[in-house]
Each structure stands twice: as C-alpha cells, then as structure tokens.
Design a protein around this motif. Sequence first.
Motif, PDB file in Angstrom:
ATOM      1  N   LEU A 224     132.248  50.586  26.378  1.00  0.00           N
ATOM      2  CA  LEU A 224     132.364  49.648  25.257  1.00  0.00           C
ATOM      3  C   LEU A 224     131.365  50.040  24.183  1.00  0.00           C
ATOM      4  N   VAL A 225     131.727  49.774  22.934  1.00  0.00           N
ATOM      5  CA  VAL A 225     130.911  50.194  21.798  1.00  0.00           C
ATOM      6  C   VAL A 225     130.690  49.018  20.854  1.00  0.00           C
ATOM      7  N   ILE A 226     129.455  48.839  20.432  1.00  0.00           N
ATOM      8  CA  ILE A 226     129.119  47.866  19.394  1.00  0.00           C
ATOM      9  C   ILE A 226     128.297  48.567  18.326  1.00  0.00           C
ATOM     10  N   VAL A 227     128.693  48.382  17.069  1.00  0.00           N
ATOM     11  CA  VAL A 227     127.924  48.914  15.952  1.00  0.00           C
ATOM     12  C   VAL A 227     127.348  47.730  15.169  1.00  0.00           C
ATOM     13  N   GLU A 228     126.074  47.841  14.814  1.00  0.00           N
ATOM     14  CA  GLU A 228     125.414  46.757  14.084  1.00  0.00           C
ATOM     15  C   GLU A 228     124.212  47.306  13.340  1.00  0.00           C
ATOM     16  N   SER A 229     123.608  46.451  12.535  1.00  0.00           N
ATOM     17  CA  SER A 229     122.577  46.917  11.608  1.00  0.00           C
ATOM     18  C   SER A 229     121.191  46.319  11.846  1.00  0.00           C
ATOM     19  N   GLU A 230     121.075  45.364  12.767  1.00  0.00           N
ATOM     20  CA  GLU A 230     119.814  44.622  12.876  1.00  0.00           C
ATOM     21  C   GLU A 230     119.029  44.887  14.157  1.00  0.00           C
ATOM     22  N   GLY A 231     119.691  45.367  15.182  1.00  0.00           N
ATOM     23  CA  GLY A 231     119.009  45.582  16.456  1.00  0.00           C
ATOM     24  C   GLY A 231     119.123  44.420  17.412  1.00  0.00           C
ATOM     25  N   ASN A 232     119.598  43.278  16.926  1.00  0.00           N
ATOM     26  CA  ASN A 232     119.762  42.134  17.823  1.00  0.00           C
ATOM     27  C   ASN A 232     120.813  42.422  18.893  1.00  0.00           C
ATOM     28  N   GLY A 233     121.835  43.183  18.523  1.00  0.00           N
ATOM     29  CA  GLY A 233     122.856  43.539  19.504  1.00  0.00           C
ATOM     30  C   GLY A 233     122.285  44.376  20.630  1.00  0.00           C
ATOM     31  N   ARG A 234     121.443  45.342  20.280  1.00  0.00           N
ATOM     32  CA  ARG A 234     120.816  46.191  21.300  1.00  0.00           C
ATOM     33  C   ARG A 234     119.977  45.349  22.250  1.00  0.00           C
ATOM     34  N   MET A 235     119.291  44.350  21.727  1.00  0.00           N
ATOM     35  CA  MET A 235     118.481  43.470  22.570  1.00  0.00           C
ATOM     36  C   MET A 235     119.356  42.675  23.536  1.00  0.00           C
ATOM     37  N   CYS A 236     120.454  42.145  23.026  1.00  0.00           N
ATOM     38  CA  CYS A 236     121.345  41.339  23.873  1.00  0.00           C
ATOM     39  C   CYS A 236     122.069  42.178  24.917  1.00  0.00           C
ATOM     40  N   LEU A 237     122.271  43.441  24.632  1.00  0.00           N
ATOM     41  CA  LEU A 237     123.017  44.308  25.542  1.00  0.00           C
ATOM     42  C   LEU A 237     122.136  44.915  26.626  1.00  0.00           C
ATOM     43  N   THR A 238     120.840  45.011  26.367  1.00  0.00           N
ATOM     44  CA  THR A 238     119.975  45.724  27.308  1.00  0.00           C
ATOM     45  C   THR A 238     119.030  44.827  28.099  1.00  0.00           C
ATOM     46  N   LEU A 239     118.596  43.685  27.542  1.00  0.00           N
ATOM     47  CA  LEU A 239     117.608  42.856  28.221  1.00  0.00           C
ATOM     48  C   LEU A 239     118.188  41.906  29.273  1.00  0.00           C
ATOM     49  N   PRO A 240     119.280  41.187  29.024  1.00  0.00           N
ATOM     50  CA  PRO A 240     119.782  40.232  30.019  1.00  0.00           C
ATOM     51  C   PRO A 240     120.263  40.921  31.301  1.00  0.00           C
ATOM     52  N   GLU A 241     120.173  40.187  32.393  1.00  0.00           N
ATOM     53  CA  GLU A 241     120.623  40.716  33.682  1.00  0.00           C
ATOM     54  C   GLU A 241     122.151  40.710  33.788  1.00  0.00           C
ATOM     55  N   THR A 242     122.782  39.749  33.112  1.00  0.00           N
ATOM     56  CA  THR A 242     124.239  39.627  33.148  1.00  0.00           C
ATOM     57  C   THR A 242     124.781  39.739  31.733  1.00  0.00           C
ATOM     58  N   LEU A 243     125.809  40.561  31.560  1.00  0.00           N
ATOM     59  CA  LEU A 243     126.449  40.725  30.256  1.00  0.00           C
ATOM     60  C   LEU A 243     127.930  40.386  30.386  1.00  0.00           C
ATOM     61  N   ILE A 244     128.397  39.502  29.509  1.00  0.00           N
ATOM     62  CA  ILE A 244     129.801  39.109  29.482  1.00  0.00           C
ATOM     63  C   ILE A 244     130.356  39.494  28.116  1.00  0.00           C
ATOM     64  N   SER A 245     131.371  40.332  28.094  1.00  0.00           N
ATOM     65  CA  SER A 245     131.958  40.787  26.837  1.00  0.00           C
ATOM     66  C   SER A 245     133.388  40.268  26.724  1.00  0.00           C
ATOM     67  N   VAL A 246     133.652  39.551  25.641  1.00  0.00           N
ATOM     68  CA  VAL A 246     134.985  39.015  25.367  1.00  0.00           C
ATOM     69  C   VAL A 246     135.595  39.857  24.252  1.00  0.00           C
ATOM     70  N   VAL A 247     136.683  40.557  24.560  1.00  0.00           N
ATOM     71  CA  VAL A 247     137.212  41.549  23.627  1.00  0.00           C
ATOM     72  C   VAL A 247     138.726  41.421  23.533  1.00  0.00           C
ATOM     73  N   GLY A 248     139.250  41.448  22.316  1.00  0.00           N
ATOM     74  CA  GLY A 248     140.690  41.453  22.116  1.00  0.00           C
ATOM     75  C   GLY A 248     141.307  42.730  22.648  1.00  0.00           C
ATOM     76  N   ILE A 249     142.486  42.619  23.215  1.00  0.00           N
ATOM     77  CA  ILE A 249     143.108  43.777  23.866  1.00  0.00           C
ATOM     78  C   ILE A 249     143.433  44.898  22.882  1.00  0.00           C
TER      79      ILE A 249
END
Length: 495
Positions: A224-249
Amino acid sequence: MSGTFVGMPAFPEAAHDAVGNRTLRGNLRHATHTIRAKRAKAVAELSDWAELREAGRAVKDHTLRHLDRYLVQLEEAVTAAGGTVHWAADADEANRIVAELVRATGESEVVKVKSMATQEIGLNEALEAEGIRAYETDLAELIVQLGRDRPSHILVPAIHRNRGEIRDIFRKEMSEWGRPAPEGLTDSPAELAEAARLHLREKFLRAKVGISGANFMVAETGTLVIVESEGNGRMCLTLPETLISVVGIEKIVPTWRDLEVFLQTLPRSSTAERMNPYTSMWTGTTDSETADGPQAFHLVLLDNGRTDALADRVGRQALRCIRCSACLNVCPVYERAGGHAYGSVYPGPIGAILSPQLRGTASEIDASLPYASSLCGACYEVCPVAIDIPEVLVHLRERVVEGGPAVREGNRVLLKPAKGHAAERAAMRAARWAFAHPGALRAGQRIASRTRRFHPRTLPGPGRAWSGSRDLPPVPSEPFRDWWQRTDGGRKGAK
C-alpha cells in the motif's frame, strides 16, 4: 455513502447561499488561483506529460476491466505478508468492521491519516457512537475537525478558512481535544503549524491504533502507498501497533512498475511538486516490536457503490480518479460556490460525477450534481488520467431527466425520471422530433429568421432561470441551409 451530507438542499440552492459569502469567495479565489498556477509550471517541466497522462489512463482502464482478478491477487499478497483482508460491501459494513477491530485491541482512541474513503463512510461518527475517539492528524483535517466543520476540497479540506479563522479555532477548541493552543497565538503560518505540531505530538506518541486510506495498492506485492506532505502520515503508519486501512477497490494497480507513472503525475497535479515530501509504502506487518511498522495490519476493501459505477460504460471512467484535485482548482463553478455546496466529501467536477454514481440520483442533492458545471471542459484538460468529466456529466443528466436502466447495489433496475424535469424532457423530445424531420426543421428555421425582430430578450416562465444570467443568442437573418443553397456553399460570392 455517509448520511452526513445527504439532506442538504439541492446544489443550486446551496451554491446560491455560498456565492453570497464574500469571505468564502475570496479565500477560494486566492487558493485555487495559486495552486493551479504552480501546477501549470510543474507540469510544463515534463516534455512527455501527454504520454504520462495517456499511460495513466491506460493502466487504470486495464485494471478496471480486470478488477476481479487483481483484487484476488492483492488479497493473496497481503495475506502472505502477514496482513488480514476484510471485504465491505457498503459504509455500514466497513464501519462495523473497523469498530470491531479497534475494540479488539482494547483501545478507545485512534490516530488517522487523511482519508477520503473514511470520510465517505462517516467513520469518525461511527466510531464516536461506539465510544472510540478518532483524531485527525493532517493539518487541514485537524482544522476541520476542531471547527466542527466539513471538508470542502479534496487536497486542502480547510481551503475555505483563512489564517485568522484558523487561529480563532485553535484558541477556542484545542483544549477540548488535548494540548491547548499556546498563549498569545497569532495567525502567523509558522505559529499555527507549531501549535498543531505540539498538539498532535502527544497523540502520536501514545496511540496504539492507526487508521489510514491509501493512494494506491499494488496487486503483485500487496504493498500500500500513501503520499503526503506533512509527515503525519508516516507517524501514523509506523508508530501504532495496529494499522487499519480502509481503501476503495478502485485504488489498485497491477504491478510495482505501474506506480512509476502515478508518482510523477499525482504530485505535480495536486501539490505542484516534482515528488511528494513523504511517500510511504508498507507490505504486511513487521515481525519485531522495535522495527517501524504495525505488528497487526488489516485492509478493509470498500465497495460502497463502486461496482455499480463499474457497470456503467460511460460513468466508470470516474473510477480512474487519483484524487489530485486539479479539476477543482480550474473549475469556475467550484471557485465561486465552494465545496460544501456539493453535499459530499467529493466536491467539484469529480464529485459531480462520482457522488451520483456511488449514491444514486434518488436524493435532491444527487440529482442536481450533474448540473453543477458549465461544461467548459477545463477539468478534462487538467485531469492526469484523462477522465472526460463533461461527457459523464451529460450522460448523468440524461439519466436524471429520462431515467432508464442502471445498476444499484448489484441489481439491474429501471430508474424513474427525476421530478422537476418535465419541461426539459418535453423540449428534448421536441428537438429530437424536429431533427428527425428535415422539412419541419427547415420551416421552423425560416419562421424564426423572419420573426426575429419580435423575439424577446429573455425567456418567459421557467426559462427565466436560464436567460436571467445569459443573453439569448440572436437568430440570423437567414437560415444556414438557405445560405448554403443560395451561395453553393460560399462559392457564389456570398456576402
């Protein structure tokens, strides 16, 4: 889709109120003009932009034609990498799945990456109903959340707010959500960004569950790929123990190599950058508590009307959309009406064709969206995947006025014509009859030419709504057919 926006007035009424807001129009005009000027400069740097655009269109069209196969391949790859795949037919099912996954961790709060799919299904509201608090971590989304507002732009959800309004929101609301705004906070961009950073830092460090969407999913690897400009996404993707991604097919691409096209076109079309400051990719789970990335990963694949849109040969091209927002920034209607008037998390030209397909055209707001356009074609010109938005708008207008066959919730149905379009249907049927009878058309043209001095400057009755903002085209003194016969197509010295 979420009921959050349904129930709003139809677009003309909502837009009428928005156009009267001079502050809103000023904010929108400044922001959209700035973004589109920078985008044009960034795109001009590439000599092969047209080829990249065509390649993106081809990849998306191929994927949509074989979506069933690539989704199965994606599920197998994600599972092999340690993730778990869930299938959600609609918003209710997706919300239920996510709520159950969060409750299973024992946590009562989550941090979120900016995600239009979760906005579409009303996930924040659904989690709140279950006693789970969701914190938006994107700066613009944070502004919207703290202001108890709604997003008005795909890329910049708080585009309708200026710096003074944002300062006031931070001062008043931050303390209710966590760390309060600093004393003496001004509307300096640097101070506002620092206030948001400090407010969010404590949430990043204690969060055990992260929720995201994704810009792309790679079928061959399960990445899965996320592009962003602030770094908040990187924090949410790497720090939590559980990641839930809701994505359109529809966000799937077949191979890793296909990303090369979109990682060039998306940043230039959206933020006018050569590449995004943060491009995060993850495949499955990490097997170490000290490594970056989640120890548990869940992918929720969301349909929510996308299969219905896929069944429409004309409308399905809306599923190519990579959410760059370029069409919003060039749209004269969006610039004046703003995003809230569209009654959907997908505003602007793309929202005008996507929302009526995902939600249907039964509601007043959805039936009005295909008319929320001047059909100028600027949106098509800037779309990096060549979605012919004007074509789909006209197609959906026909569906609203005439009804006809469609697919809803996987079933073939016969839609009834929407209310309030009887005069339009009568006019179109009369025009169809006239064009099918050349003699009648010729006679009508001659009568119109000979009586043109008596023609009104505005239309009577319901037609006033059309002629109230535009001039009626003048009727020529001679019909084209008569001119052509008299001059032999201009070869006999026509005046």
